[in-house]
Enzyme design. Structure first.
Site, mmCIF file in Angstrom:
data_model
loop_
_atom_site.group_PDB
_atom_site.id
_atom_site.type_symbol
_atom_site.label_atom_id
_atom_site.label_comp_id
_atom_site.label_asym_id
_atom_site.label_seq_id
_atom_site.Cartn_x
_atom_site.Cartn_y
_atom_site.Cartn_z
ATOM 1 N N LEU A 17 25.820 35.528 14.217
ATOM 2 C CA LEU A 17 26.707 35.944 15.302
ATOM 3 C C LEU A 17 27.658 34.823 15.724
ATOM 4 C CD1 LEU A 17 24.139 37.876 17.558
ATOM 5 C CD2 LEU A 17 25.547 38.761 15.685
ATOM 6 N N ASP A 62 31.656 34.167 18.098
ATOM 7 C CA ASP A 62 32.322 34.630 19.330
ATOM 8 C C ASP A 62 32.889 36.044 19.207
ATOM 9 O OD1 ASP A 62 31.663 32.454 20.751
ATOM 10 O OD2 ASP A 62 33.639 31.498 20.685
ATOM 11 N N HIS A 84 31.431 38.592 17.599
ATOM 12 C CA HIS A 84 30.315 39.490 17.927
ATOM 13 C C HIS A 84 30.010 39.419 19.427
ATOM 14 C CE1 HIS A 84 29.237 38.351 13.649
ATOM 15 N NE2 HIS A 84 29.255 39.669 13.573
ATOM 16 N N GLY A 117 34.855 45.585 15.545
ATOM 17 C CA GLY A 117 36.018 44.707 15.631
ATOM 18 C C GLY A 117 37.190 45.245 14.814
ATOM 19 N N LYS A 135 39.084 43.466 13.176
ATOM 20 C CA LYS A 135 39.274 42.644 11.984
ATOM 21 C C LYS A 135 38.935 43.443 10.726
ATOM 22 C CE LYS A 135 37.983 38.406 9.827
ATOM 23 N NZ LYS A 135 36.905 38.989 8.994
ATOM 24 N N GLN A 181 37.217 49.517 7.740
ATOM 25 C CA GLN A 181 35.867 49.955 8.124
ATOM 26 C C GLN A 181 35.931 50.754 9.424
ATOM 27 O OE1 GLN A 181 32.202 47.390 8.043
ATOM 28 N NE2 GLN A 181 32.601 47.112 10.210
ATOM 29 N N LEU A 191 37.768 34.694 13.362
ATOM 30 C CA LEU A 191 36.341 34.389 13.234
ATOM 31 C C LEU A 191 35.707 35.325 12.213
ATOM 32 C CD1 LEU A 191 35.181 33.698 16.888
ATOM 33 C CD2 LEU A 191 36.127 32.154 15.200
ATOM 34 N N SER A 192 34.843 34.764 11.391
ATOM 35 C CA SER A 192 34.123 35.536 10.383
ATOM 36 C C SER A 192 32.847 34.780 10.047
ATOM 37 C CB SER A 192 34.981 35.658 9.119
ATOM 38 O OG SER A 192 34.175 36.026 8.018
HETATM 39 O O1 PAF Z 1 30.852 44.901 10.056
HETATM 40 C C1 PAF Z 1 29.662 44.662 9.752
HETATM 41 O O2 PAF Z 1 29.085 43.631 10.124
HETATM 42 C C2 PAF Z 1 28.908 45.660 8.889
HETATM 43 O O3 PAF Z 1 29.744 46.250 7.949
HETATM 44 C C3 PAF Z 1 28.152 46.726 9.705
HETATM 45 C C4 PAF Z 1 29.108 47.583 10.489
HETATM 46 C C5 PAF Z 1 27.176 46.041 10.650
HETATM 47 C C6 PAF Z 1 27.366 47.627 8.756
HETATM 48 O O4 PAF Z 1 26.447 46.915 8.005
#
Ligand code: PAF
Length: 273
Positions: free
Chosen positions: A30, A32, A34, A144, A146, A150, A181-182
């Site tokens: 995790l 910032d 998250h 997010g 980012k 998704q 951030l990643s």
């Molecule tokens: O974005 C992420 O961290 C992942 O793709 C997720 C949404 C938790 C699914 O595993």
């Protein structure tokens, strides 16, 4: 904060909650970004559930599943400090059986851009998110911007499957020098990290050009390519909020996306215009 590891316990607890539930699914490590999702969930719901699960079905062969950063102790502490009520930490065998019902992401949106480079990735993402939604039954779930593709696919899944969950889109968090951030930033050497700054610079330059009323995506792309000329750029793409390719920027309905390989690390970033 209570840590939950089994499906039975989570289901039992969920049954006992009648107030609003905000859910933040994560793969851990995790940062910032998250934390901002968790804080938003905290401020908008009575109960906050966070999950940490490095989901194998969304990694392709040869990707970083085995070396994906794991920091369970630090992550639990962060969740506790953010006043998370329940932290769900399942094992792979808890989440998946032998012969599973599969989820198939829609073709057009999931086999372009990230999906083209990572075929099947979004099937895995939707599969695990659907499972997690089934377990946590949230009123709101936080993602997010980012991971824009998704996010678009999860919104479509919620709509197509009538899940009745509010998907909350959260802003991208950046270091003070602009790097988005990643969890994968830890793979970068100091030199690679410094090279990677060209990504956010190119996106900010794009926004500046658009601010001067240049809406032609080809012209904007050329500027961005110049700024990122030292990088191994996989794509610079222009889409609307429905993720359809666009040639001309439409204000408040466009996203510019970039994917770059820095050493062995793939970085993605984007800006919503
Ligand atoms: O974005 C992420 O961290 C992942 O793709 C997720 C949404 C938790 C699914 O595993």
């Amino acid at each position: 904060m209570k840590i939950i590891q089994t499906i039975e316990e989570l289901q039992e607890i969920r049954k006992s909650i009648s107030s609003s539930v905000g859910f933040v699914p994560t793969m851990g490590a995790l940062h910032d970004g998250h934390i901002s999702l968790i804080k938003q969930a905290r401020s908008e719901n009575d109960i906050v559930i966070v999950s940490i699960f490095v989901n194998p079905t969304q990694f392709l062969k040869g990707e970083d599943l085995d070396k994906y950063p794991k920091k369970i102790e630090a992550d639990s502490k962060i969740c506790e400090l953010c006043k998370v009520n329940y932290l769900f930490l399942p094992q792979i065998s808890t989440m998946y059986g032998e012969d599973e019902v599969l989820v198939k992401a829609p073709n057009i949106k999931s086999y372009t851009l990230e999906g083209e480079r990572r075929p099947g990735h979004f099937d895995g993402v939707l599969q695990v998110v659907l499972k997690l939604f089934g377990l946590t039954k949230p009123n709101r779930a936080y993602f997010g911007k980012k991971d824009a593709q998704q996010l678009a696919l999860i919104k479509q899944m919620v709509e197509n499957l009538f899940l009745g969950i509010d998907i909350i889109e959260c802003e991208i968090k950046r270091e003070s020098d602009g790097l988005a951030l990643s969890s994968r930033n830890v793979y970068l050497t100091a030199e690679q990290r410094s090279d990677a700054l060209a990504i956010s610079k190119s996106l900010h330059a794009a926004a500046a050009i658009i601010g001067k009323k240049e809406f032609d995506c080809h012209v904007i792309k050329e500027h961005m390519q110049t700024i990122m000329s030292q990088l191994d750029v996989e794509y610079i793409a222009f889409v609307n909020r429905q993720f359809e390719e666009i040639q001309t920027i439409e204000l408040k309905n466009s996203i510019i996306l970039v994917a770059v390989k820095v050493g062995n690390t793939r970085l993605i970033d984007n800006i919503w215009i």
